[in-house]
Design a protein around this motif. Structure first.
Motif, PDB file in Angstrom:
ATOM      1  N   PRO A   1       0.785  -1.242   0.000  1.00 18.76           N
ATOM      2  CA  PRO A   1       0.000   0.000   0.000  1.00 18.76           C
ATOM      3  C   PRO A   1       0.815   1.289   0.000  1.00 18.76           C
ATOM      4  O   PRO A   1       0.247   2.366  -0.136  1.00 18.76           O
TER       5      PRO A   1
ATOM      6  N   ILE B   1       1.370  -1.034  -7.355  1.00 16.12           N
ATOM      7  CA  ILE B   1       0.951  -0.801  -5.962  1.00 16.12           C
ATOM      8  C   ILE B   1       0.050  -1.964  -5.523  1.00 16.12           C
ATOM      9  O   ILE B   1      -0.586  -2.624  -6.347  1.00 16.12           O
TER      10      ILE B   1
ATOM     11  N   ASP C   1      -1.155  -5.388  -4.835  1.00 13.03           N
ATOM     12  CA  ASP C   1      -0.796  -6.674  -5.424  1.00 13.03           C
ATOM     13  C   ASP C   1      -0.983  -6.608  -6.948  1.00 13.03           C
ATOM     14  O   ASP C   1      -1.924  -5.978  -7.426  1.00 13.03           O
TER      15      ASP C   1
ATOM     16  N   ILE D   1      -4.424  -7.613  -8.788  1.00  9.15           N
ATOM     17  CA  ILE D   1      -5.670  -6.903  -8.442  1.00  9.15           C
ATOM     18  C   ILE D   1      -5.713  -5.552  -9.148  1.00  9.15           C
ATOM     19  O   ILE D   1      -4.897  -4.667  -8.854  1.00  9.15           O
TER      20      ILE D   1
ATOM     21  N   SER E   1      -4.211  -3.039  -1.077  1.00  8.52           N
ATOM     22  CA  SER E   1      -4.608  -1.807  -0.383  1.00  8.52           C
ATOM     23  C   SER E   1      -5.771  -2.040   0.581  1.00  8.52           C
ATOM     24  O   SER E   1      -5.775  -1.537   1.705  1.00  8.52           O
TER      25      SER E   1
ATOM     26  N   LEU F   1     -12.968   0.327  -4.557  1.00 17.50           N
ATOM     27  CA  LEU F   1     -11.708   1.042  -4.793  1.00 17.50           C
ATOM     28  C   LEU F   1     -11.886   2.373  -5.531  1.00 17.50           C
ATOM     29  O   LEU F   1     -11.111   3.281  -5.343  1.00 17.50           O
TER      30      LEU F   1
ATOM     31  N   SER G   1      -7.547   6.228  -2.183  1.00 17.19           N
ATOM     32  CA  SER G   1      -8.522   6.037  -1.109  1.00 17.19           C
ATOM     33  C   SER G   1      -9.475   4.917  -1.489  1.00 17.19           C
ATOM     34  O   SER G   1      -9.610   4.583  -2.679  1.00 17.19           O
TER      35      SER G   1
HETATM   36  C1  LIG Z   1      -5.587   0.564  -9.894  1.00 21.71           C
HETATM   37  S1  LIG Z   1      -6.080   0.159  -8.272  1.00 21.71           S
HETATM   38  C2  LIG Z   1      -4.744  -0.818  -7.738  1.00 21.71           C
HETATM   39  C3  LIG Z   1      -5.093  -1.789  -6.640  1.00 21.71           C
HETATM   40  C4  LIG Z   1      -3.857  -2.507  -6.117  1.00 21.71           C
HETATM   41  N1  LIG Z   1      -3.309  -3.387  -7.118  1.00 21.71           N
HETATM   42  C5  LIG Z   1      -4.136  -3.276  -4.826  1.00 21.71           C
HETATM   43  O1  LIG Z   1      -3.822  -4.478  -4.742  1.00 21.71           O
HETATM   44  O2  LIG Z   1      -4.590  -2.655  -3.878  1.00 21.71           O
HETATM   45  C6  LIG Z   1      -5.780   1.697  -7.476  1.00 21.71           C
HETATM   46  C7  LIG Z   1      -6.622   1.824  -6.226  1.00 21.71           C
HETATM   47  O3  LIG Z   1      -5.983   1.174  -5.137  1.00 21.71           O
HETATM   48  C8  LIG Z   1      -6.378   1.793  -3.932  1.00 21.71           C
HETATM   49  N2  LIG Z   1      -5.173   2.105  -3.147  1.00 21.71           N
HETATM   50  C9  LIG Z   1      -3.900   1.831  -3.464  1.00 21.71           C
HETATM   51  N3  LIG Z   1      -3.061   2.197  -2.483  1.00 21.71           N
HETATM   52  C10 LIG Z   1      -3.832   2.709  -1.504  1.00 21.71           C
HETATM   53  C11 LIG Z   1      -3.566   3.279  -0.220  1.00 21.71           C
HETATM   54  N4  LIG Z   1      -2.315   3.379   0.252  1.00 21.71           N
HETATM   55  N5  LIG Z   1      -4.608   3.715   0.530  1.00 21.71           N
HETATM   56  C12 LIG Z   1      -5.885   3.624   0.072  1.00 21.71           C
HETATM   57  N6  LIG Z   1      -6.201   3.102  -1.134  1.00 21.71           N
HETATM   58  C13 LIG Z   1      -5.189   2.655  -1.913  1.00 21.71           C
HETATM   59  C14 LIG Z   1      -7.188   3.036  -4.291  1.00 21.71           C
HETATM   60  O4  LIG Z   1      -8.546   2.674  -4.197  1.00 21.71           O
HETATM   61  C15 LIG Z   1      -6.797   3.255  -5.745  1.00 21.71           C
HETATM   62  O5  LIG Z   1      -7.830   3.896  -6.439  1.00 21.71           O
END
Ligand SMILES: C[S@@+](CC[C@H](N)C(=O)[O-])C[C@H]1O[C@@H](n2cnc3c(N)ncnc32)[C@H](O)[C@@H]1O
Length: 224
Positions: free
Chosen positions: A11, A92, A94, A97, A123, A162, A210
């Motif tokens: 995250p 970011i 995994d 996902i 996340s 997400l 977020s």
């Molecule tokens: C394209 S997705 C990637 C998800 C990522 N592969 C995962 O396993 O969490 C991007 C979303 O991940 C979430 N995200 C990633 N890092 C975060 C964090 N540190 N705090 C909150 N949400 C996070 C947010 O909802 C963001 O819009």
């Protein structure tokens, strides 16, 4: 043979990288990340391990990304890794996902390149821990989604949403109407981490990093 590791960096906090991810990044010959206006969150997480290694920021168009864009990205990666060397593609959370890596992996399928994937802390799992919100317990169903759709609530006790940048008023209203409580978790594990529960404050917030965790109010995890 060339090799590419898809690595989830978790995250954001660098001490939430797995030891396997850290070791592979430290010894990699080349680093690939999607270009986000010259920056990338996964790269920031791994920065101290990268030193002066070659970093390739891969451009993707704003809006709809096409198969051809992923094919071009796969080409850049394939050509960027020398024979018998390995590169890492950082994402970011995994890599399996909602990640660019999934499409790139698909485009590399017919190439002479070995691919291995190293898990990262997602996340929503980090958000559940930070906010002490159980994601799911015995007998419940949990749903992960990017865009919410009211029909999704019919058969679940708990969910993580997400995509929070759109109109949140309807979403929160609908969750309340269906007796789901919610927490908005922002920048989990990073300097500006916040856990918000006030509806108006959540509605006004526009941070892409977020997510929303939501549970059915009657859901009970006090144990039997
Ligand atoms: C394209 S997705 C990637 C998800 C990522 N592969 C995962 O396993 O969490 C991007 C979303 O991940 C979430 N995200 C990633 N890092 C975060 C964090 N540190 N705090 C909150 N949400 C996070 C947010 O909802 C963001 O819009």
């Amino acid at each position: 043979m060339k090799k590419l590791y898809g690595i989830g960096t978790g995250p954001g906090a660098s001490d939430l990288l797995t030891i396997r991810a850290a070791n592979l990044i430290k010894d990699a010959d080349i680093i690939f990340v999607p270009n986000n206006k010259g920056r990338n969150m996964a790269l920031d997480t791994a920065r101290d391990l990268i030193g002066d290694k070659k970093i390739v920021l891969i451009d993707f168009p704003m809006g709809q990304v096409t198969k051809e864009d992923y094919r071009k990205a796969a080409e850049i990666i394939f050509n960027g890794i020398a024979e018998n060397e390995y590169g890492v593609f950082l994402t970011i959370g995994d890599s399996m996902i909602y990640s660019t890596f999934i499409y790139i992996m698909n485009e590399l399928d017919n190439r002479k390149i070995d691919i291995e994937i190293v898990p990262g802390i997602p996340s929503f799992v980090a958000a559940a821990c930070a906010s002490k919100t159980p994601l799911t317990v015995k007998g419940e169903s949990f749903l992960l989604c990017d865009e919410y759709n009211p029909k999704l609530l019919d058969n679940v006790d708990s969910l993580a949403i997400l995509k929070t940048l759109g109109e949140k008023e309807d979403l929160l209203h609908y969750l309340e109407k269906r007796d789901f409580n919610y927490k908005y978790v922002k920048r989990v594990s990073l300097e500006k981490e916040e856990i918000l529960q006030d509806k108006d404050t959540i509605i006004k917030d526009k941070d892409y990093i977020s997510l929303i965790l939501s549970r059915k109010q009657e859901a009970n995890y006090e144990g039997k």
